[in-house]
Design a protein around this motif. Structure first.
Motif, short mmCIF file in Angstrom:
data_model
loop_
_atom_site.label_atom_id
_atom_site.label_comp_id
_atom_site.label_asym_id
_atom_site.label_seq_id
_atom_site.Cartn_x
_atom_site.Cartn_y
_atom_site.Cartn_z
N THR A 159 -7.03 17.71 61.37
CA THR A 159 -7.71 18.71 62.66
C THR A 159 -9.12 19.40 62.41
N GLY A 160 -9.32 19.50 61.05
CA GLY A 160 -10.48 20.42 60.67
C GLY A 160 -9.79 21.76 60.59
N GLU A 161 -10.38 22.69 59.78
CA GLU A 161 -9.82 23.91 59.41
C GLU A 161 -9.81 24.92 60.43
N THR A 162 -10.65 24.72 61.29
CA THR A 162 -10.80 25.99 62.60
C THR A 162 -9.46 25.59 63.43
N GLU A 163 -8.81 24.44 63.36
CA GLU A 163 -7.93 24.03 64.40
C GLU A 163 -6.48 23.83 63.69
N ALA A 164 -6.71 24.04 62.24
CA ALA A 164 -5.64 23.98 61.50
C ALA A 164 -4.14 24.79 61.90
N GLU A 165 -4.46 26.01 62.25
CA GLU A 165 -3.39 26.82 62.48
C GLU A 165 -2.52 26.52 63.70
N ASP A 166 -3.44 26.21 64.78
CA ASP A 166 -2.68 25.96 65.91
C ASP A 166 -2.07 24.58 65.88
N ALA A 167 -2.46 23.64 64.97
CA ALA A 167 -1.73 22.23 64.87
C ALA A 167 -0.62 22.50 63.95
N LEU A 168 -0.60 23.62 63.24
CA LEU A 168 0.69 23.89 62.25
C LEU A 168 1.81 24.22 63.19
N ILE A 169 1.24 25.27 64.10
CA ILE A 169 2.38 25.64 64.96
C ILE A 169 2.75 24.43 65.97
N LEU A 170 1.90 23.71 66.43
CA LEU A 170 2.33 22.64 67.43
C LEU A 170 3.36 21.45 66.45
N LEU A 171 3.08 21.27 65.01
CA LEU A 171 4.02 20.74 64.61
C LEU A 171 5.12 21.31 64.13
#
Length: 210
Positions: A159-171
């Motif tokens: 995702t790129g580091e800036t989007e990682a947190e939101d992507a982790l929550i989605l996962l």
């Protein structure tokens, strides 16, 4: 073997470690864990008293305090042992994959498999652990956090580091059916690796940079 869960499994299988590697206190604490599991299996987690575990080991309750100051300390070690075993398996599965998408899929599948295997092997003990987990919110949160850190680098790569947190929550949200032990126990008959893989692949596609 550096993880407590690995020690417990090896000791239960008959491994006799050198006392130079493991102290007598550590070995006795593992015996407490195994005796406690026997009791949990028998009563479904309805009761676990330090005195009962000590009695099963032929030890007085007062002597048991040399190894655990109270019942809560024993329960905390039981929980951490169980979680450590799952985390070891998930880590190994993720590390075995070279690409981030493969690592995400492995993270979902191995987490589900580890917990399903424990449920299938001994449903009574699995459910007893769930009953104990109701009072171990901090240990559960640490476990969830460690699982998240295992997969964070792969997600950040996708995702790129800036989007990682939101992507982790989605996962985490999208795959909770395959990872949450309460849901696994409830829906075990309908769970399959095919379903888990399909969900994982859909999430990977959704979060990957284009």
């Amino acid at each position: 073997m550096t993880r407590t869960g690995s020690i417990a499994r090896a000791y239960a299988a008959g491994f006799k470690p050198c006392l130079g590697l493991l102290s007598k206190k550590t070995l006795m604490r593992q015996r407490f864990v195994m005796a406690a599991e026997e009791i949990l299996r028998e009563n479904g987690g309805a009761r676990l008293a330090l005195a009962d575990v000590a009695a099963r080991l032929g030890m007085s309750q007062s002597n048991s305090y040399r190894y655990f100051p109270d019942r809560q300390a024993l329960i905390s070690m039981l929980a951490e042992n169980w979680f450590a075993g799952v985390e070891d398996e998930v880590t190994a599965a993720v590390v075995a994959e070279s690409e981030p998408d493969g690592q995400v899929t492995a993270w979902v599948l191995r987490t589900m498999r580890a917990k399903c295997e424990r449920y299938d092997a001994d449903p009574s003990l699995f459910l007893a652990y769930l009953r104990l987990a109701g009072g171990e919110a901090e240990a559960v949160a640490r476990h969830v956090g460690r699982l998240r850190e295992i997969i964070r680098p792969a997600v950040a790569t996708l995702t790129g580091e800036t989007e990682a947190e939101d992507a982790l929550i989605l996962l985490e949200d999208a795959t909770i059916l395959f990872r949450n032990p309460f849901l696994i126990a409830q829906y075990r008959a309908t769970l399959s690796e095919k379903r888990a893989r399909q969900v994982a692949e859909a999430i990977i596609q959704a979060i990957s940079q284009h």
